[in-house]
Design a protein around this motif. Structure first.
Motif, PDB file in Angstrom:
ATOM      1  N   ALA A  29     102.498 -34.687 -25.364  1.00  0.00           N
ATOM      2  CA  ALA A  29     101.679 -34.903 -26.563  1.00  0.00           C
ATOM      3  C   ALA A  29     102.550 -35.073 -27.806  1.00  0.00           C
ATOM      4  N   TYR A  33      97.087 -30.854 -28.638  1.00  0.00           N
ATOM      5  CA  TYR A  33      95.788 -30.206 -28.346  1.00  0.00           C
ATOM      6  C   TYR A  33      96.055 -28.704 -28.295  1.00  0.00           C
ATOM      7  N   LYS A  36      90.219 -24.955 -27.851  1.00  0.00           N
ATOM      8  CA  LYS A  36      89.127 -25.681 -27.183  1.00  0.00           C
ATOM      9  C   LYS A  36      87.854 -24.848 -27.229  1.00  0.00           C
ATOM     10  N   SER A 164      92.089 -29.352 -16.353  1.00  0.00           N
ATOM     11  CA  SER A 164      93.017 -28.921 -17.398  1.00  0.00           C
ATOM     12  C   SER A 164      92.925 -29.952 -18.512  1.00  0.00           C
ATOM     13  N   GLY A 165      92.745 -29.484 -19.736  1.00  0.00           N
ATOM     14  CA  GLY A 165      92.495 -30.406 -20.854  1.00  0.00           C
ATOM     15  C   GLY A 165      93.483 -31.557 -20.916  1.00  0.00           C
ATOM     16  N   SER A 166      94.775 -31.227 -20.945  1.00  0.00           N
ATOM     17  CA  SER A 166      95.772 -32.275 -21.140  1.00  0.00           C
ATOM     18  C   SER A 166      95.818 -33.250 -19.956  1.00  0.00           C
ATOM     19  N   ARG A 169      94.725 -36.928 -20.176  1.00  0.00           N
ATOM     20  CA  ARG A 169      95.601 -37.949 -20.765  1.00  0.00           C
ATOM     21  C   ARG A 169      96.596 -38.482 -19.737  1.00  0.00           C
ATOM     22  N   THR A 223      95.768 -21.539 -21.397  1.00  0.00           N
ATOM     23  CA  THR A 223      94.341 -21.179 -21.499  1.00  0.00           C
ATOM     24  C   THR A 223      94.146 -19.985 -22.429  1.00  0.00           C
ATOM     25  N   HIS A 226      94.905 -21.173 -26.075  1.00  0.00           N
ATOM     26  CA  HIS A 226      93.792 -21.935 -26.670  1.00  0.00           C
ATOM     27  C   HIS A 226      92.739 -20.966 -27.214  1.00  0.00           C
ATOM     28  N   ASP A 313     106.303 -28.271 -25.696  1.00  0.00           N
ATOM     29  CA  ASP A 313     105.035 -27.928 -25.060  1.00  0.00           C
ATOM     30  C   ASP A 313     104.790 -26.458 -25.337  1.00  0.00           C
TER      31      ASP A 313
HETATM   32  C1  DP6 Z   1     100.615 -27.286 -25.672  1.00  0.00           C
HETATM   33  O1  DP6 Z   1      95.974 -28.673 -20.998  1.00  0.00           O
HETATM   34  O2  DP6 Z   1      97.576 -26.864 -20.272  1.00  0.00           O
HETATM   35  O3  DP6 Z   1     100.644 -28.829 -23.872  1.00  0.00           O
HETATM   36  O4  DP6 Z   1      93.027 -27.067 -20.959  1.00  0.00           O
HETATM   37  O5  DP6 Z   1      93.634 -24.677 -20.695  1.00  0.00           O
HETATM   38  O6  DP6 Z   1      94.427 -26.342 -19.004  1.00  0.00           O
HETATM   39  P1  DP6 Z   1      94.055 -26.082 -20.460  1.00  0.00           P
HETATM   40  O7  DP6 Z   1      95.373 -26.249 -21.311  1.00  0.00           O
HETATM   41  P2  DP6 Z   1      96.510 -27.323 -21.224  1.00  0.00           P
HETATM   42  O8  DP6 Z   1      97.091 -27.222 -22.713  1.00  0.00           O
HETATM   43  C2  DP6 Z   1      98.227 -27.946 -23.063  1.00  0.00           C
HETATM   44  C3  DP6 Z   1      98.536 -27.783 -24.484  1.00  0.00           C
HETATM   45  C4  DP6 Z   1      99.846 -28.366 -24.948  1.00  0.00           C
HETATM   46  C5  DP6 Z   1      99.592 -29.495 -25.932  1.00  0.00           C
HETATM   47  C6  DP6 Z   1      99.115 -30.803 -25.368  1.00  0.00           C
HETATM   48  O9  DP6 Z   1      99.474 -31.167 -24.238  1.00  0.00           O
HETATM   49  O10 DP6 Z   1      98.378 -31.481 -26.116  1.00  0.00           O
END
Ligand code: DP6
Length: 359
Positions: A29, A33, A36, A164-166, A169, A223, A226, A313
């Motif tokens: 990223a 992100y 959440k 998983s959010g990221s 992408r 998690t 967040h 990260d």
């Molecule tokens: C810091 O996607 O690992 O990498 O949604 O809980 O599985 P969950 O979290 P995740 O969060 C990654 C956050 C980050 C920033 C980013 O990749 O945008």
């Protein structure tokens, strides 16, 4: 599109068994992100470079069965693996409404990463997107109506997000936006979309050298991190800053302004870690060597009028980003000055990639 658009009306239930295989990349990223809401809805938009070589390869074999419980076995790098089971169980529970055939088959999940498991590189983005793509591929075979590529990618991203959010992408390349933002047409909180804006040649084949500072398990999972954005004193400011930074980055990607790119990307990385340091409970994921590397990068940049920069990260490893035109010099610099700060001298050379592939 809404959640309802991702529910297919009917399936052909005569298919007894089959097998699909996908490779899905990791992503890094640029606008982060962090934070959440329920159902994996991001508090702010993010944008990432899709990577080329750091990938998960997953083969999903399926066999029709009678009982209606979820049934699956996982093999990680050839060995039967129990540790990943709860994560996949939760993932199946979250996505069941969108892939209702899940209970009708037994799944054999065979997965491996191109990067070492103990590298501290999160495999959740590539891992969840690979399995989401396999499931969508199965759905495409079972579906009685045609499925467009656009729908396929969006739904794969939608499912991956629920893992998983990221991960949402990690379907397409080379730049992907996730989360609604005024400056990005079609952007959605539900799935990632390929960045359609203009991208200057300065950003083509951008390089990412991942310096492995600490290969251990993360002390605080993403998690948990967040969740700490709930009631965080700086949360609202941070969320609106991410919107602004994404809009600014869109213009920078078009103009090719590398100096402006460096500023946004490094500020985003440090802001992410500042949020961790100012949450309650607070925590620090950077290590002394993370800071050593950052300071060396800043010195090198000034002395060489370079456009090298770093991002982070949720961990201690450093992603060193630089234009392809600087590749030779920067790798010399990494070898002579930064390798000493990497655990066992390990680092991974990667660059921007084009997205997941059916194998
Ligand atoms: C810091 O996607 O690992 O990498 O949604 O809980 O599985 P969950 O979290 P995740 O969060 C990654 C956050 C980050 C920033 C980013 O990749 O945008």
């Amino acid at each position: 599109m809404t959640e309802q658009d991702f529910i297919l009306k009917s399936y052909d239930s005569n298919i007894e068994n089959g097998s699909v295989k996908w490779s899905a990349p990791s992503n890094i990223a640029l606008v982060k992100y962090w934070g959440k809401r329920e159902h994996q809805i991001p508090e702010n938009p993010s944008i990432s470079f899709t990577l080329s070589d750091c990938k998960t390869i997953t083969e999903l074999s399926y066999t029709k069965k009678e009982s209606h419980d979820f049934s699956f076995d996982i093999y990680f790098e050839g060995e039967k693996n129990q540790a990943f089971k709860p994560k996949i169980q939760t993932f199946f529970e979250r996505i069941e409404a969108y892939v209702p055939f899940l209970r009708n088959y037994h799944f054999r999940i065979e997965t491996s990463n191109t990067f070492p498991h103990s590298s501290g590189i999160a495999s959740s983005a590539s891992g969840m997107s690979a399995i989401a793509l396999c499931l969508l591929d199965i759905e495409r075979s079972l579906s009685e109506v045609g499925v467009s590529d656009d729908y396929f990618n969006r739904k794969a991203s939608f499912l991956a997000r629920l893992g998983s959010g990221s991960a949402c992408r990690s379907i397409e390349g080379e730049l992907v936006v996730w989360g609604e933002n005024e400056s990005i047409v079609d952007s959605s909180d539900l799935y990632g979309v390929k960045f359609q804006g203009e991208v200057h040649s300065n950003f083509k084949e951008y390089q990412d050298a991942i310096l492995l500072v600490d290969k251990g398990e993360k002390k605080v999972s993403s998690t948990v991190g967040h969740k700490l954005m709930f009631g965080h004193p700086f949360a609202q400011e941070r969320f609106s800053q991410a919107h602004d930074n994404l809009a600014k980055l869109k213009a920078i990607l078009a103009s090719g302004d590398l100096k402006a790119f460096v500023k946004i990307v490094e500020s985003e990385a440090l802001t992410l870690h500042a949020m961790m340091m100012t949450s309650m409970p607070y925590f620090i994921l950077m290590k002394p060597n993370t800071l050593e590397i950052i300071n060396k990068i800043w010195k090198y940049r000034t002395e060489n009028d370079s456009n090298i920069c770093f991002t982070l990260d949720a961990g201690a490893n450093v992603h060193v980003l630089f234009p392809k035109a600087e590749k030779e010099q920067v790798y010399e610099f990494i070898k002579s000055e930064l390798v000493a700060y990497c655990q066992n001298g390990h680092y991974i050379c990667d660059s921007v990639g084009k997205g997941a592939k059916r194998l």
